[in-house]
Design an enzyme around this catalytic site. Structure first.
Site, PDB file in Angstrom:
ATOM      1  N   SER A  64      20.056  31.564 -69.975  1.00  0.00           N
ATOM      2  CA  SER A  64      21.311  31.973 -70.632  1.00  0.00           C
ATOM      3  C   SER A  64      21.267  33.336 -71.297  1.00  0.00           C
ATOM      4  O   SER A  64      22.308  33.831 -71.720  1.00  0.00           O
ATOM      5  CB  SER A  64      21.721  30.933 -71.657  1.00  0.00           C
ATOM      6  OG  SER A  64      22.277  29.840 -70.979  1.00  0.00           O
ATOM      7  N   LYS A  67      23.776  35.744 -69.839  1.00  0.00           N
ATOM      8  CA  LYS A  67      25.238  35.610 -69.955  1.00  0.00           C
ATOM      9  C   LYS A  67      25.956  36.820 -70.552  1.00  0.00           C
ATOM     10  O   LYS A  67      27.004  37.222 -70.037  1.00  0.00           O
ATOM     11  CB  LYS A  67      25.575  34.310 -70.714  1.00  0.00           C
ATOM     12  CG  LYS A  67      25.259  33.070 -69.873  1.00  0.00           C
ATOM     13  CD  LYS A  67      25.412  31.773 -70.649  1.00  0.00           C
ATOM     14  CE  LYS A  67      25.073  30.576 -69.756  1.00  0.00           C
ATOM     15  NZ  LYS A  67      24.930  29.324 -70.475  1.00  0.00           N
ATOM     16  N   TYR A 190      25.829  31.981 -60.431  1.00  0.00           N
ATOM     17  CA  TYR A 190      25.415  31.592 -61.779  1.00  0.00           C
ATOM     18  C   TYR A 190      23.926  31.213 -61.813  1.00  0.00           C
ATOM     19  O   TYR A 190      23.165  31.684 -62.653  1.00  0.00           O
ATOM     20  CB  TYR A 190      26.296  30.433 -62.282  1.00  0.00           C
ATOM     21  CG  TYR A 190      25.805  29.858 -63.578  1.00  0.00           C
ATOM     22  CD1 TYR A 190      25.973  30.554 -64.776  1.00  0.00           C
ATOM     23  CD2 TYR A 190      25.149  28.630 -63.621  1.00  0.00           C
ATOM     24  CE1 TYR A 190      25.496  30.034 -65.978  1.00  0.00           C
ATOM     25  CE2 TYR A 190      24.671  28.106 -64.810  1.00  0.00           C
ATOM     26  CZ  TYR A 190      24.843  28.814 -65.979  1.00  0.00           C
ATOM     27  OH  TYR A 190      24.360  28.314 -67.159  1.00  0.00           O
ATOM     28  N   TYR A 242      24.810  29.121 -79.360  1.00  0.00           N
ATOM     29  CA  TYR A 242      25.431  27.817 -79.137  1.00  0.00           C
ATOM     30  C   TYR A 242      25.855  27.178 -80.458  1.00  0.00           C
ATOM     31  O   TYR A 242      26.413  27.828 -81.316  1.00  0.00           O
ATOM     32  CB  TYR A 242      24.484  26.881 -78.377  1.00  0.00           C
ATOM     33  CG  TYR A 242      24.063  27.395 -77.036  1.00  0.00           C
ATOM     34  CD1 TYR A 242      25.007  27.881 -76.132  1.00  0.00           C
ATOM     35  CD2 TYR A 242      22.738  27.400 -76.655  1.00  0.00           C
ATOM     36  CE1 TYR A 242      24.624  28.333 -74.884  1.00  0.00           C
ATOM     37  CE2 TYR A 242      22.355  27.854 -75.405  1.00  0.00           C
ATOM     38  CZ  TYR A 242      23.299  28.326 -74.529  1.00  0.00           C
ATOM     39  OH  TYR A 242      22.919  28.768 -73.310  1.00  0.00           O
ATOM     40  N   VAL A 260      17.163  28.690 -72.238  1.00  0.00           N
ATOM     41  CA  VAL A 260      16.256  27.540 -72.251  1.00  0.00           C
ATOM     42  C   VAL A 260      14.863  27.814 -71.683  1.00  0.00           C
ATOM     43  O   VAL A 260      13.977  26.975 -71.794  1.00  0.00           O
ATOM     44  CB  VAL A 260      16.856  26.308 -71.517  1.00  0.00           C
ATOM     45  CG1 VAL A 260      18.011  25.708 -72.300  1.00  0.00           C
ATOM     46  CG2 VAL A 260      17.251  26.640 -70.098  1.00  0.00           C
TER      47      VAL A 260
HETATM   48  N1  GLU Z   1      20.640  27.688 -66.263  1.00  0.00           N
HETATM   49  C1  GLU Z   1      20.707  26.911 -67.469  1.00  0.00           C
HETATM   50  C2  GLU Z   1      21.808  25.871 -67.368  1.00  0.00           C
HETATM   51  O1  GLU Z   1      22.836  26.155 -66.818  1.00  0.00           O
HETATM   52  C3  GLU Z   1      20.951  27.833 -68.632  1.00  0.00           C
HETATM   53  C4  GLU Z   1      21.014  27.116 -69.948  1.00  0.00           C
HETATM   54  C5  GLU Z   1      20.467  27.938 -71.103  1.00  0.00           C
HETATM   55  O2  GLU Z   1      19.616  28.791 -70.948  1.00  0.00           O
HETATM   56  O3  GLU Z   1      20.920  27.695 -72.230  1.00  0.00           O
HETATM   57  O4  GLU Z   1      21.665  24.772 -67.822  1.00  0.00           O
END
Ligand code: GLU
Length: 311
Positions: A64, A67, A190, A242, A260
């Site tokens: 993430s 993003k 994505y 988040y 993550v």
């Molecule tokens: N590719 C992970 C997902 O879509 C990213 C989540 C993250 O890094 O918070 O669950």
């Protein structure tokens, strides 16, 4: 004699290396293979000077932390009006992968920093074919990193195979006309952006590029138009961590994004970018050592953008 910043990073690295709580993410099987002992901290100034400690040359997938960069790309390709007719700018207080996360009246994802918003943003990438869309996405990361980038194929395949939750989010987005019919392409783009590889040194340079108003500190190449840098930083600030974004704003006080894989990056506008990598994460998906390092670094260096007494 070592620079005071280098000294501080070495002190923090030593102190927090002994924290052993948490585990690498397991819901993407490939991420579970990460070495929990890997730990790196890198600070990069807007002049491109780097202070590095630990395993700063080890690669990981951005997850993430990708993003904000793709959100910036969407603003450049489509402008604010289109992007925000489809994706909002409100924090959710929900987990990053929540399915119940569309705004009540508009059915838009709340923001581009959570999975639903980011999948929508990926679906906006322009191009008639998948390879062209992938190429323009990759180019964005190359501009931020200052060199060619590669995709972690194993992580990509591993996420693609197990992403039932993200697939259901994408179909919900199609149902509400947030994305078009190319649902699988949007998901693949994505997963690809999440699988782009970087070292902690790269991620810190990417952060420094945002701190430097969108121009890479060393190549001087523009990765993002200056006019959109504030949009990206503002959404990182309100939504980047988040459902702990409020707490982060209070304790650390800089725009940031976590992923993550165990990476967190933060931006001190006009000054420097910071990246920390350590795979063990907490229940909200944040690197545990990363949180501690940022908290202490912020206090000791008065990094909060609300500091009023810095001399
Ligand atoms: N590719 C992970 C997902 O879509 C990213 C989540 C993250 O890094 O918070 O669950």
């Amino acid at each position: 004699m070592l620079d005071p910043m280098q000294n501080l990073l070495e002190e923090l690295h030593k102190k927090y290396a002994s924290v052993t709580s948490g585990h690498p993410a397991t819901y993407i099987p490939e991420l579970a293979k990460a070495n929990p002992n890997d730990f790196a901290i890198v600070v990069t100034t807007v002049e491109g000077v780097q202070y590095k400690v630990g395993d700063w040359n080890k690669s990981f997938s951005l997850q993430s932390t990708s993003k904000p960069f793709i959100y910036g790309m969407a603003l450049e390709e489509h402008g604010r009006d289109f992007v925000h007719s489809k994706v909002g700018v409100e924090p959710t207080g929900e987990a990053f992968n929540s399915i119940m996360e569309l705004e009540k009246k508009t059915n838009r994802p709340y923001n581009p920093m959570i999975n639903s918003g980011a999948i929508a943003i990926s679906s906006f990438i322009k191009g008639d074919t998948f390879p062209k869309r992938l190429e323009s996405m990759t180019k964005v990361f190359e501009n931020y990193q200052g060199h060619e980038v590669s995709v972690g194929k194993e992580v990509f395949e591993s996420e693609k195979k197990t992403a039932h939750r993200n697939r259901s989010i994408a179909h919900l987005l199609r149902h509400f006309n947030v994305i078009d019919d190319r649902i699988d392409e949007a998901l693949d783009l994505y997963f690809m952006q999440c699988s782009i590889l970087a070292t902690t040194s790269d991620l810190s340079m990417m952060a420094a590029t945002l701190a430097n108003r969108g121009a890479h500190p060393l190549t001087k190449k523009r990765a993002l138009s200056q006019e959109y840098v504030g949009d990206v930083l503002s959404l990182m600030f309100s939504c980047g961590m988040y459902d702990s974004s409020g707490e982060w704003a209070y304790t650390v006080g800089v725009p940031a994004k976590s992923g993550v894989s165990g990476a967190i990056f933060g931006v001190v506008p006009g000054e420097f970018g910071i990246a920390v990598y350590s795979p063990p994460i907490d229940e909200k998906g944040h690197s545990i050592r990363g949180l501690r390092v940022f908290e202490e670094l912020s206090k000791r260096c008065q990094l909060s953008i609300f500091r009023v007494t810095k001399t």
